[in-house]
Motif scaffolding. Structure first.
Motif, PDB file in Angstrom:
ATOM      1  N   GLU A   1       3.051  13.693   9.563  1.00  0.00           N
ATOM      2  CA  GLU A   1       1.735  13.121   9.833  1.00  0.00           C
ATOM      3  C   GLU A   1       1.474  12.953  11.329  1.00  0.00           C
ATOM      4  OE1 GLU A   1      -1.030   9.982   7.379  1.00  0.00           O
ATOM      5  OE2 GLU A   1       0.976   9.376   7.920  1.00  0.00           O
ATOM      6  N   TYR A   2       1.676  14.014  12.087  1.00  0.00           N
ATOM      7  CA  TYR A   2       1.273  14.030  13.485  1.00  0.00           C
ATOM      8  C   TYR A   2       1.151  15.475  13.932  1.00  0.00           C
ATOM      9  CZ  TYR A   2       6.198  14.849  14.833  1.00  0.00           C
ATOM     10  OH  TYR A   2       7.456  15.357  14.999  1.00  0.00           O
ATOM     11  N   SER A   3       0.505  15.691  15.071  1.00  0.00           N
ATOM     12  CA  SER A   3       0.203  17.044  15.509  1.00  0.00           C
ATOM     13  C   SER A   3       0.396  17.165  17.011  1.00  0.00           C
ATOM     14  CB  SER A   3      -1.236  17.423  15.147  1.00  0.00           C
ATOM     15  OG  SER A   3      -1.608  18.643  15.747  1.00  0.00           O
ATOM     16  N   GLN A   4       1.048  18.245  17.451  1.00  0.00           N
ATOM     17  CA  GLN A   4       1.265  18.455  18.885  1.00  0.00           C
ATOM     18  C   GLN A   4      -0.018  18.748  19.632  1.00  0.00           C
ATOM     19  OE1 GLN A   4       3.736  22.129  18.630  1.00  0.00           O
ATOM     20  NE2 GLN A   4       2.293  22.973  20.086  1.00  0.00           N
ATOM     21  N   ASN A   5      -1.075  19.123  18.925  1.00  0.00           N
ATOM     22  CA  ASN A   5      -2.333  19.460  19.584  1.00  0.00           C
ATOM     23  C   ASN A   5      -3.255  18.255  19.750  1.00  0.00           C
ATOM     24  OD1 ASN A   5      -1.942  22.400  19.814  1.00  0.00           O
ATOM     25  ND2 ASN A   5      -1.917  22.309  17.587  1.00  0.00           N
TER      26      ASN A   5
ATOM     27  N   LEU B   1       0.855  -1.195   0.000  1.00  0.00           N
ATOM     28  CA  LEU B   1       0.000   0.000   0.000  1.00  0.00           C
ATOM     29  C   LEU B   1       0.886   1.238   0.000  1.00  0.00           C
ATOM     30  CD1 LEU B   1      -2.702   1.515   0.334  1.00  0.00           C
ATOM     31  CD2 LEU B   1      -2.492   1.165   2.804  1.00  0.00           C
ATOM     32  N   LEU B   2       0.644   2.114  -0.963  1.00  0.00           N
ATOM     33  CA  LEU B   2       1.385   3.365  -1.113  1.00  0.00           C
ATOM     34  C   LEU B   2       0.392   4.515  -1.072  1.00  0.00           C
ATOM     35  CD1 LEU B   2       4.377   4.282  -1.807  1.00  0.00           C
ATOM     36  CD2 LEU B   2       3.608   4.437  -4.172  1.00  0.00           C
ATOM     37  N   GLU B   3       0.756   5.628  -0.393  1.00  0.00           N
ATOM     38  CA  GLU B   3      -0.162   6.756  -0.275  1.00  0.00           C
ATOM     39  C   GLU B   3       0.556   8.075  -0.534  1.00  0.00           C
ATOM     40  OE1 GLU B   3      -3.682   7.065   2.590  1.00  0.00           O
ATOM     41  OE2 GLU B   3      -2.231   8.418   3.489  1.00  0.00           O
TER      42      GLU B   3
ATOM     43  N   GLY C   1       3.398  17.690   2.359  1.00  0.00           N
ATOM     44  CA  GLY C   1       3.163  16.619   1.400  1.00  0.00           C
ATOM     45  C   GLY C   1       4.136  15.468   1.564  1.00  0.00           C
ATOM     46  N   PHE C   2       3.738  14.286   1.106  1.00  0.00           N
ATOM     47  CA  PHE C   2       4.626  13.127   1.160  1.00  0.00           C
ATOM     48  C   PHE C   2       4.092  12.001   0.287  1.00  0.00           C
ATOM     49  CE2 PHE C   2       1.660  12.559   4.744  1.00  0.00           C
ATOM     50  CZ  PHE C   2       1.150  11.293   4.473  1.00  0.00           C
ATOM     51  N   TRP C   3       5.009  11.127  -0.096  1.00  0.00           N
ATOM     52  CA  TRP C   3       4.706   9.782  -0.573  1.00  0.00           C
ATOM     53  C   TRP C   3       5.123   8.840   0.550  1.00  0.00           C
ATOM     54  CZ3 TRP C   3       2.166   7.809  -4.659  1.00  0.00           C
ATOM     55  CH2 TRP C   3       1.966   8.621  -5.781  1.00  0.00           C
ATOM     56  N   LYS C   4       4.276   7.892   0.902  1.00  0.00           N
ATOM     57  CA  LYS C   4       4.600   6.990   2.002  1.00  0.00           C
ATOM     58  C   LYS C   4       4.247   5.558   1.636  1.00  0.00           C
ATOM     59  CE  LYS C   4       4.077   8.248   6.275  1.00  0.00           C
ATOM     60  NZ  LYS C   4       3.553   8.582   7.636  1.00  0.00           N
ATOM     61  N   LEU C   5       5.222   4.653   1.859  1.00  0.00           N
ATOM     62  CA  LEU C   5       4.951   3.227   1.755  1.00  0.00           C
ATOM     63  C   LEU C   5       4.354   2.793   3.082  1.00  0.00           C
ATOM     64  CD1 LEU C   5       5.127   0.663   0.058  1.00  0.00           C
ATOM     65  CD2 LEU C   5       7.445   0.317   0.937  1.00  0.00           C
ATOM     66  N   ARG C   6       3.030   2.746   3.122  1.00  0.00           N
ATOM     67  CA  ARG C   6       2.341   2.520   4.388  1.00  0.00           C
ATOM     68  C   ARG C   6       2.446   1.084   4.868  1.00  0.00           C
ATOM     69  NH1 ARG C   6       0.033   6.453   6.832  1.00  0.00           N
ATOM     70  NH2 ARG C   6      -0.910   8.219   5.745  1.00  0.00           N
TER      71      ARG C   6
ATOM     72  N   ILE D   1       9.273   6.987   3.589  1.00  0.00           N
ATOM     73  CA  ILE D   1       8.582   8.247   3.300  1.00  0.00           C
ATOM     74  C   ILE D   1       9.472   9.121   2.442  1.00  0.00           C
ATOM     75  CG2 ILE D   1       9.394   9.336   5.437  1.00  0.00           C
ATOM     76  CD1 ILE D   1       6.730  10.864   5.514  1.00  0.00           C
ATOM     77  N   TRP D   2       8.863   9.777   1.467  1.00  0.00           N
ATOM     78  CA  TRP D   2       9.559  10.728   0.607  1.00  0.00           C
ATOM     79  C   TRP D   2       8.868  12.074   0.757  1.00  0.00           C
ATOM     80  CZ3 TRP D   2       8.177   5.791  -0.589  1.00  0.00           C
ATOM     81  CH2 TRP D   2       9.209   4.902  -0.924  1.00  0.00           C
ATOM     82  N   VAL D   3       9.610  13.105   1.168  1.00  0.00           N
ATOM     83  CA  VAL D   3       9.053  14.426   1.432  1.00  0.00           C
ATOM     84  C   VAL D   3       9.762  15.463   0.571  1.00  0.00           C
ATOM     85  CG1 VAL D   3       8.418  13.826   3.801  1.00  0.00           C
ATOM     86  CG2 VAL D   3      10.653  14.835   3.344  1.00  0.00           C
ATOM     87  N   PRO D   4       9.161  16.658   0.394  1.00  0.00           N
ATOM     88  CA  PRO D   4       9.817  17.724  -0.372  1.00  0.00           C
ATOM     89  C   PRO D   4      11.107  18.181   0.306  1.00  0.00           C
ATOM     90  CG  PRO D   4       7.479  18.192  -0.052  1.00  0.00           C
ATOM     91  CD  PRO D   4       7.805  17.041   0.826  1.00  0.00           C
ATOM     92  N   LYS D   5      11.989  18.812  -0.456  1.00  0.00           N
ATOM     93  CA  LYS D   5      13.251  19.298   0.082  1.00  0.00           C
ATOM     94  C   LYS D   5      13.040  20.343   1.178  1.00  0.00           C
ATOM     95  CE  LYS D   5      15.992  18.454  -4.091  1.00  0.00           C
ATOM     96  NZ  LYS D   5      16.837  19.065  -5.158  1.00  0.00           N
ATOM     97  N   SER D   6      11.905  21.028   1.151  1.00  0.00           N
ATOM     98  CA  SER D   6      11.650  22.051   2.175  1.00  0.00           C
ATOM     99  C   SER D   6      11.426  21.445   3.547  1.00  0.00           C
ATOM    100  CB  SER D   6      10.441  22.900   1.767  1.00  0.00           C
ATOM    101  OG  SER D   6       9.265  22.095   1.675  1.00  0.00           O
ATOM    102  N   ASN D   7      11.045  20.171   3.605  1.00  0.00           N
ATOM    103  CA  ASN D   7      10.834  19.494   4.893  1.00  0.00           C
ATOM    104  C   ASN D   7      12.156  18.849   5.301  1.00  0.00           C
ATOM    105  OD1 ASN D   7      10.039  18.047   7.119  1.00  0.00           O
ATOM    106  ND2 ASN D   7       8.290  17.066   6.132  1.00  0.00           N
TER     107      ASN D   7
END
Length: 544
Positions: free
Chosen positions: A511-515, A379-381, A461-466, A499-505
């Motif tokens: 995919e998580y949140s401190q709140n 599964l890829l997302e 944004g990301f590509w992730k091998l889930r 996971i593959w993310v943009p160079k800016s990250n």
């Protein structure tokens, strides 16, 4: 050496009663009717107890009674009830045209008496084209074609969480505090949450239309749905001035519009007599939303903030949730303005829009390869179009562990894409004025780097091998020698593998949140969290 010991216990309980009656009949030769009526009752309760003793008398005796002082104890009790009555009816004409109507009324104990009862209906219609016109399916190419549409009103109560069940959420509650106001007497303190009077249920009006199809060649099937929803009276927690004695206000706000598309596709390109089968699936969703209104007093509400550098808010005319950050001062051409003497940039502290923190685009791809008793699944997302504020990075810059602090070898450097004002009062490109210090004086300073939100806001944004899994079912011939084992399955699996993310990250899985997962204010991370982990596992299962 004195120490402390604590004990905790808790339980949750859910009690459910349902009564359902169904009725089916053939009204005429071509018209059928099926209907159902039901009532439901649910009670949820939870209780927690804890006790703690400080200053142990005997070493290694961890007992609440082994203490120099009185134990500290606490107790929490929650109970919530929900009752509902519902009904539905489905009319069918010649097994290809259907009209479906539903209605439900709920009563929720956690709301006030004036608002705890609410009704929500729905209606939908579907037409199976290939059954209405059998000649379409006789070609062998088009097997099924179905058109559908519907309108609904959905009510929900968005108070509390899975632990407190939303019970007593309409009032500010008191809790006992040790040593307040005096150590010899009991004292109670009010919590830091205000609740608006007469909280109402959230209501969503939605309409949708779509189609589903199956094609003979390659076992191809798919569907698409276009939808639009308007949600009123959303229950959210907003920040308030601490001068009020509180930190947040739970209230109903305005209206939010969502519209978009949902689609799916499945194909089996290879299926051989020897048992080899390859199947592929894909699903794609796109959602666009906008805040249409909030309250009469404000056109924006802050949901969460990270100091004075970033905030998540609901803003009329903008997508929700919206991320805003502070930026460097810029000239009319968008270049960063620096001081002509020190080379340092600055900010006026105003906030600027970055974008939505929920992904508008979600694409899922999965594939399965089967060969006899062996099955391989992956599964890829893909998610994109949203943003995140990585306050985790500010901590790295402060300690010198951040990769940004080494971009210029910690030497003096020229701020990229910068300008300065010359003697004539004009902004000219900066090609030679370096920052006074490229070391700790720049990277740890809040006015030049760490307090500028745009330095830490990036695409989420990301590509992730889930997931990847491999499964093998033991042949029945091996198991036939036993009289009680019907099946054995062995599998290995991994989740969140790559996971593959943009160079800016630069730093983290977004995919998580401190709140927390229950907050609308997604889009912040910090060092106090653990990002999603890679998981490996193996399973051995028996069927008897």
């Amino acid at each position: 050496m004195p120490g402390n010991v604590g004990d905790f216990s808790g339980f949750t309980m859910q009690f459910v009663n349902d009564l359902i009656s169904e009725f089916k009949t053939q009204l005429t030769r071509n018209v059928s009717l099926s209907s159902a009526l039901g009532v439901t009752f649910r009670e949820n309760s939870s209780k927690t107890l804890f006790a703690q003793a400080n200053g142990l008398v005997l070493t290694d005796l961890y007992n609440i009674g082994n203490s120099l002082s009185n134990p500290i104890a606490g107790e929490e009790n929650f109970k919530a009830r929900q009752a509902g009555a519902y009904g539905e009816a489905r009319l069918g004409f010649k097994d290809f045209l259907y009209l479906h109507v539903t209605g439900r009324n709920d009563w929720r104990s956690i709301l006030s008496k004036t608002n705890r009862s609410f009704f929500y209906p729905s209606v939908d219609v579907s037409l199976i084209i290939t059954d209405a016109f059998p000649a379409l399916a006789q070609s062998g190419f088009l097997q099924t074609l179905k058109l559908r549409g519907g309108y609904s009103k959905v009510g929900q109560v968005n108070l509390g969480n899975m632990f407190n069940l939303g019970a007593y959420s309409l009032k500010s509650t008191f809790s006992q505090t040790s040593g307040y106001p005096y150590s010899s007497g009991a004292g109670f303190t009010l919590n830091d949450k205000m609740v608006a009077a007469e909280i109402k249920p959230e209501m969503t009006l939605g309409s949708e239309a779509g189609l589903d199809f199956e094609l003979g060649p390659l076992s191809l099937s798919g569907g698409v749905t276009f939808y639009k929803t308007n949600t009123m009276n959303q229950t959210i927690s907003v920040m308030v001035s601490t001068a009020t004695g509180y930190q947040s206000l739970t209230t109903n706000v305005g209206e939010v519009k969502n519209e978009g598309i949902e689609s799916y596709l499945h194909i089996t390109p290879l299926k051989l007599p020897n048992g080899l089968e390859v199947s592929l699936s894909a699903n794609y969703t796109f959602n666009s939303n906008k805040v249409l209104s909030l309250s009469d007093q404000a056109d924006q509400l802050t949901l969460a903030s990270e100091g004075s550098t970033a905030r998540i808010l609901a803003k009329v005319g903008s997508p929700f949730p919206l991320l805003q950050v502070t930026q460097y001062n810029r000239d009319p051409q968008g270049r960063i303005i620096v001081n002509p003497i020190t080379g340092y940039p600055a900010t006026d502290g105003s906030f600027h829009n970055v974008g939505i923190t929920n992904p508008p685009h979600i694409l899922g791809l999965n594939g399965t390869i089967k060969f006899k008793k062996l099955r391989l699944y992956a599964l890829l997302e893909y998610r994109n179009g949203h943003f995140i504020y990585n306050s985790i990075s500010t901590g790295y810059d402060f300690s010198g562990a951040g990769v940004r602090t080494a971009w210029y070898n910690r030497d003096r450097f020229v701020i990229p894409n910068s300008s300065y004002k010359n003697a004539e009062g004009e902004y000219v490109p900066n090609t030679n004025i370096t920052v006074r210090s490229g070391g700790a004086d720049f990277w740890t300073d809040a006015t030049r780097n760490r307090g500028i939100g745009e330095n830490y806001a990036n695409s989420a944004g990301f590509w992730k091998l889930r997931e990847v899994s491999l499964r093998y079912d033991l042949p029945a011939s091996i198991l036939s020698k036993t009289n009680f084992i019907k099946g054995v399955t062995m599998s290995v699996q991994g989740r969140n593998l790559f996971i593959w993310v943009p160079k800016s990250n630069l730093y983290t899985d977004p995919e998580y949140s401190q709140n927390g997962i229950e907050s609308n204010a997604v889009g912040f991370t910090n060092l106090a969290q653990t990002p999603p982990a890679r998981y490996y596992g193996a399973t051995l299962s028996f069927t008897f």
